[in-house]
Design a protein around this motif. Structure first.
Motif, mmCIF file in Angstrom:
data_model
loop_
_atom_site.group_PDB
_atom_site.id
_atom_site.type_symbol
_atom_site.label_atom_id
_atom_site.label_comp_id
_atom_site.label_asym_id
_atom_site.label_seq_id
_atom_site.Cartn_x
_atom_site.Cartn_y
_atom_site.Cartn_z
ATOM 1 N N TYR A 17 0.964 -1.183 -0.109
ATOM 2 C CA TYR A 17 -0.115 -0.107 0.140
ATOM 3 C C TYR A 17 0.730 1.183 -0.091
ATOM 4 N N ALA A 18 0.799 1.959 -0.923
ATOM 5 C CA ALA A 18 1.723 3.180 -1.039
ATOM 6 C C ALA A 18 0.770 4.455 -0.742
ATOM 7 N N SER A 19 1.249 5.148 0.497
ATOM 8 C CA SER A 19 0.594 6.175 1.147
ATOM 9 C C SER A 19 1.697 7.354 0.657
ATOM 10 N N TYR A 20 0.652 8.542 0.427
ATOM 11 C CA TYR A 20 1.479 9.879 0.198
ATOM 12 C C TYR A 20 1.109 10.943 0.864
ATOM 13 N N GLY A 21 0.001 10.685 1.987
ATOM 14 C CA GLY A 21 -0.409 11.679 2.699
ATOM 15 C C GLY A 21 0.030 11.177 4.241
ATOM 16 N N SER A 22 -0.838 11.511 5.073
ATOM 17 C CA SER A 22 -0.721 11.381 6.552
ATOM 18 C C SER A 22 -0.191 10.128 6.852
ATOM 19 N N ASN A 23 -0.654 8.975 6.064
ATOM 20 C CA ASN A 23 -0.050 7.574 6.276
ATOM 21 C C ASN A 23 1.415 7.466 6.219
ATOM 22 N N LEU A 24 1.998 8.585 5.796
ATOM 23 C CA LEU A 24 3.516 8.414 5.589
ATOM 24 C C LEU A 24 4.294 8.174 7.162
ATOM 25 N N SER A 25 3.380 8.961 7.925
ATOM 26 C CA SER A 25 3.891 8.293 9.555
ATOM 27 C C SER A 25 3.186 7.010 9.933
ATOM 28 N N SER A 26 4.140 6.050 10.421
ATOM 29 C CA SER A 26 3.856 4.872 10.838
ATOM 30 C C SER A 26 2.938 4.753 12.041
ATOM 31 N N ASP A 27 2.987 5.745 12.945
ATOM 32 C CA ASP A 27 2.144 5.653 14.130
ATOM 33 C C ASP A 27 0.699 6.046 13.341
ATOM 34 N N ARG A 28 0.434 6.967 12.614
ATOM 35 C CA ARG A 28 -0.591 7.032 12.052
ATOM 36 C C ARG A 28 -1.282 6.063 11.273
ATOM 37 N N PHE A 29 -0.516 5.392 10.418
ATOM 38 C CA PHE A 29 -0.821 4.402 9.717
ATOM 39 C C PHE A 29 -1.382 3.211 10.435
ATOM 40 N N GLN A 30 -0.808 2.910 11.892
ATOM 41 C CA GLN A 30 -1.138 1.856 12.640
ATOM 42 C C GLN A 30 -2.411 2.164 13.017
ATOM 43 N N CYS A 31 -3.011 3.219 13.311
ATOM 44 C CA CYS A 31 -4.371 3.596 13.558
ATOM 45 C C CYS A 31 -5.391 2.548 12.710
ATOM 46 N N TYR A 32 -4.905 2.876 11.568
ATOM 47 C CA TYR A 32 -5.899 1.961 10.563
ATOM 48 C C TYR A 32 -5.863 0.378 10.827
ATOM 49 N N LEU A 33 -4.914 -0.165 11.226
ATOM 50 C CA LEU A 33 -4.571 -1.546 11.442
ATOM 51 C C LEU A 33 -5.216 -1.964 13.010
#
Length: 218
Positions: A17-33
């Motif tokens: 999954y290629a993120s180009y916005g706020s999900n560049l931050s691993s902590d922020r992306f982890q909230c989706y998981l």
């Protein structure tokens, strides 16, 4: 860029999954998981069916342009979208996740509960698939990495969205992600963000430099 048949016949266990916005931050992306509320956001995410962390992540650059538009109820201000048809270079971060996790991330981006799988056959065959009319329901195949497809999602009509400057908390997430994934200096991060369509007139070089160099590290 169709994916070879041999790749599709593996059952699509994992995708990047290629993120180009706020999900560049691993902590922020982890909230989706795993679920949770990112710092500065007004929304708590339920998380994916599988809450395992990504198996890997990589910095990469996508052909095309990232821009800020719309008005986010989660962050206030504009958020990031991707236009694959415009010449440019978009700094991104690819996370190696299961197809199920990718589907659950996409659902939460659209303020829907996770739980429904996505049929990726169209995007893998034709490089693009409008699975719905929503802001993040157009899938793009943007490459291949170590034998797995690299996918992202954006709006079906980038030109139809009105540019809008992002809020400070949202920009901090992106800045932190660029620092983590691409190891950019504060100056390079500020310059990259300032050049994205939609950043101005809400932000100038001085304000961006202040935001990038201080709050993201507190």
């Amino acid at each position: 860029m169709p994916v070879p048949l041999a790749l599709r016949e593996t059952g699509g266990v994992h995708v990047w999954y290629a993120s180009y916005g706020s999900n560049l931050s691993s902590d922020r992306f982890q909230c989706y998981l795993s679920g949770g509320r990112p710092e500065g956001a007004s929304r708590t995410y339920p998380g994916a069916r599988s809450q395992n962390p990504p198996e890997d992540d990589r910095a990469l650059t996508l052909p095309g342009e990232m821009f800020f538009a719309w008005e986010s109820p989660t962050w206030g201000g504009g958020i990031a979208f991707y236009d694959a048809a415009v010449a440019g270079a978009t700094l991104a971060r690819a996370y190696l996740v299961t197809e199920q996790q990718f589907a659950d991330v996409a659902a939460q981006e659209m303020h829907r509960p996770p739980g429904a799988d996505l049929d990726l056959s169209q995007v893998l065959e034709h490089s693009r698939d409008e699975v719905g009319p929503g802001r993040y329901e157009t899938l793009h195949l943007v490459g291949e990495l170590e034998g797995a497809p690299v996918l992202t999602f954006t709006t079906p009509d980038p030109a139809g969205l009105q540019h809008n400057s992002p809020a400070p908390a949202y920009l901090r997430m992106i800045a932190e992600g660029l620092r983590e994934a691409h190891e950019l200096s504060d100056e390079d991060i500020a310059a990259y963000l300032l050049a994205r369509p939609g950043t101005q007139p809400g932000w100038d070089a001085t304000a961006l430099a202040d935001l990038v160099s201080e709050p993201a590290r507190q």
